[in-house]
Scaffold this active site. Structure first.
Site, PDB file in Angstrom:
ATOM      1  N   GLU A   1      -3.207  -4.699  -2.926  1.00 36.57           N
ATOM      2  CA  GLU A   1      -3.700  -5.701  -3.883  1.00 36.57           C
ATOM      3  C   GLU A   1      -3.732  -5.122  -5.293  1.00 36.57           C
ATOM      4  O   GLU A   1      -3.371  -5.786  -6.268  1.00 36.57           O
ATOM      5  CB  GLU A   1      -5.120  -6.144  -3.506  1.00 36.57           C
ATOM      6  CG  GLU A   1      -5.222  -6.853  -2.164  1.00 36.57           C
ATOM      7  CD  GLU A   1      -5.451  -5.928  -0.978  1.00 36.57           C
ATOM      8  OE1 GLU A   1      -4.977  -4.754  -1.017  1.00 36.57           O
ATOM      9  OE2 GLU A   1      -6.082  -6.356  -0.014  1.00 36.57           O
TER      10      GLU A   1
ATOM     11  N   CYS B   1     -10.320  -5.118   0.732  1.00 41.57           N
ATOM     12  CA  CYS B   1     -11.458  -4.188   0.773  1.00 41.57           C
ATOM     13  C   CYS B   1     -12.363  -4.433  -0.439  1.00 41.57           C
ATOM     14  O   CYS B   1     -11.993  -5.136  -1.394  1.00 41.57           O
ATOM     15  CB  CYS B   1     -10.973  -2.743   0.808  1.00 41.57           C
ATOM     16  SG  CYS B   1     -10.363  -2.126  -0.778  1.00 41.57           S
TER      17      CYS B   1
ATOM     18  N   CYS C   1      -4.170   0.689  -2.515  1.00 38.47           N
ATOM     19  CA  CYS C   1      -4.150  -0.581  -1.782  1.00 38.47           C
ATOM     20  C   CYS C   1      -3.105  -1.522  -2.381  1.00 38.47           C
ATOM     21  O   CYS C   1      -2.870  -1.530  -3.601  1.00 38.47           O
ATOM     22  CB  CYS C   1      -5.508  -1.268  -1.876  1.00 38.47           C
ATOM     23  SG  CYS C   1      -6.802  -0.510  -0.897  1.00 38.47           S
TER      24      CYS C   1
ATOM     25  N   CYS D   1     -10.893  -3.604  -3.866  1.00 36.06           N
ATOM     26  CA  CYS D   1      -9.908  -4.601  -4.331  1.00 36.06           C
ATOM     27  C   CYS D   1     -10.605  -5.880  -4.782  1.00 36.06           C
ATOM     28  O   CYS D   1     -10.193  -6.496  -5.762  1.00 36.06           O
ATOM     29  CB  CYS D   1      -8.876  -4.872  -3.244  1.00 36.06           C
ATOM     30  SG  CYS D   1      -7.762  -3.466  -3.032  1.00 36.06           S
TER      31      CYS D   1
ATOM     32  N   ASN E   1       0.830  -1.217   0.000  1.00 28.16           N
ATOM     33  CA  ASN E   1       0.000   0.000   0.000  1.00 28.16           C
ATOM     34  C   ASN E   1       0.863   1.265   0.000  1.00 28.16           C
ATOM     35  O   ASN E   1       1.939   1.304   0.593  1.00 28.16           O
ATOM     36  CB  ASN E   1      -0.999   0.001   1.172  1.00 28.16           C
ATOM     37  CG  ASN E   1      -0.351  -0.143   2.533  1.00 28.16           C
ATOM     38  OD1 ASN E   1       0.671  -0.779   2.695  1.00 28.16           O
ATOM     39  ND2 ASN E   1      -0.965   0.473   3.540  1.00 28.16           N
TER      40      ASN E   1
ATOM     41  N   GLU F   1       0.389   5.252   0.662  1.00 26.96           N
ATOM     42  CA  GLU F   1      -0.553   6.259   1.170  1.00 26.96           C
ATOM     43  C   GLU F   1      -0.207   7.654   0.685  1.00 26.96           C
ATOM     44  O   GLU F   1       0.854   7.903   0.107  1.00 26.96           O
ATOM     45  CB  GLU F   1      -0.585   6.195   2.703  1.00 26.96           C
ATOM     46  CG  GLU F   1      -1.107   4.855   3.177  1.00 26.96           C
ATOM     47  CD  GLU F   1      -1.414   4.808   4.664  1.00 26.96           C
ATOM     48  OE1 GLU F   1      -0.983   5.700   5.418  1.00 26.96           O
ATOM     49  OE2 GLU F   1      -2.099   3.834   5.052  1.00 26.96           O
TER      50      GLU F   1
HETATM   51  N1  THU Z   1      -5.400  -1.207   2.469  1.00 29.88           N
HETATM   52  C1  THU Z   1      -4.905  -2.070   1.525  1.00 29.88           C
HETATM   53  O1  THU Z   1      -3.758  -1.920   1.074  1.00 29.88           O
HETATM   54  N2  THU Z   1      -5.700  -3.069   1.088  1.00 29.88           N
HETATM   55  C2  THU Z   1      -6.972  -3.300   1.531  1.00 29.88           C
HETATM   56  O2  THU Z   1      -7.636  -4.179   1.003  1.00 29.88           O
HETATM   57  C3  THU Z   1      -7.509  -2.518   2.633  1.00 29.88           C
HETATM   58  C4  THU Z   1      -6.719  -1.322   3.036  1.00 29.88           C
HETATM   59  C5  THU Z   1      -4.546  -0.106   2.938  1.00 29.88           C
HETATM   60  C6  THU Z   1      -4.996   1.253   2.510  1.00 29.88           C
HETATM   61  C7  THU Z   1      -4.388   2.122   3.577  1.00 29.88           C
HETATM   62  O3  THU Z   1      -3.071   2.446   3.196  1.00 29.88           O
HETATM   63  C8  THU Z   1      -4.335   1.234   4.810  1.00 29.88           C
HETATM   64  O4  THU Z   1      -4.503  -0.091   4.346  1.00 29.88           O
HETATM   65  C9  THU Z   1      -5.388   1.536   5.858  1.00 29.88           C
HETATM   66  O5  THU Z   1      -6.660   1.531   5.300  1.00 29.88           O
END
Ligand code: THU
Length: 160
Positions: free
Chosen positions: A75, A112, A73, A115, A62, A64
């Site tokens: 994935e 999520c 994300c 994804c 991920n 940010e």
């Molecule tokens: N995140 C992911 O990388 N994948 C997911 O399926 C859920 C959330 C990340 C996004 C963000 O950087 C952190 O997790 C908190 O939400």
């Protein structure tokens, strides 16, 4: 009125040593991707690794942003990496794991909704399911047969 049930089958393993070796190895690759996570805001790191039919493994973590909604994300970063490298490739499995800087995560890391939708699109594109291997920072591992099973009544191109 008729009521029907939509089922998601989950294979739960207590320990990575019980997993088929390919999945254990892919989970290891997902864990190694955690070091590429950029998560200064949430302190929640996500690593993903995809295994292609030709044997290649591509990873994602991920990424940010101070503008929170544009966070990427793991994935979808992994999928993007894989399909940029192999645009016509087939993804056979994706492993996902997490690390929370504040506490251990013992529940398997569920992707999520966005994804799940993105992985589903790839399943439709390649006309084959993608196994999902999910683990938190510790604890049991879930193996799920496809994104479709994780996204019942999902939206797809057939509506368009
Ligand atoms: N995140 C992911 O990388 N994948 C997911 O399926 C859920 C959330 C990340 C996004 C963000 O950087 C952190 O997790 C908190 O939400």
């Amino acid at each position: 009125m008729k009521e029907f049930e939509i089922k998601t089958r989950v294979q739960a393993y207590e320990h990575t040593s019980q997993l088929p070796p390919l999945y254990a190895q892919l989970l290891e690759e997902a864990r190694s991707a955690l070091s590429s996570s950029y998560a200064p805001y949430s302190k929640f790191h996500v690593g993903a690794a995809v295994r292609m039919k030709n044997g290649k493994t591509l990873k994602g973590a991920n990424q940010e942003n101070a503008a929170y909604p544009i966070c990427l994300c793991a994935e979808r970063v992994a999928l993007g990496n894989a399909l940029t490298e192999l645009p016509h490739g087939q993804v056979i499995a994706m492993a996902i794991t997490v690390q929370n800087d504040h506490h251990e995560v013992s529940a398997p890391a569920a992707p999520c909704g966005s994804c799940r939708q993105a992985i589903l699109e790839q399943e439709i594109k390649q006309n084959a399911p993608i196994k999902l291997i999910l683990q938190g920072s510790i604890g049991k591992i879930y193996v799920i047969n496809s994104a479709k099973e994780m996204l019942p009544l999902g939206f797809d191109g057939s509506y368009l």
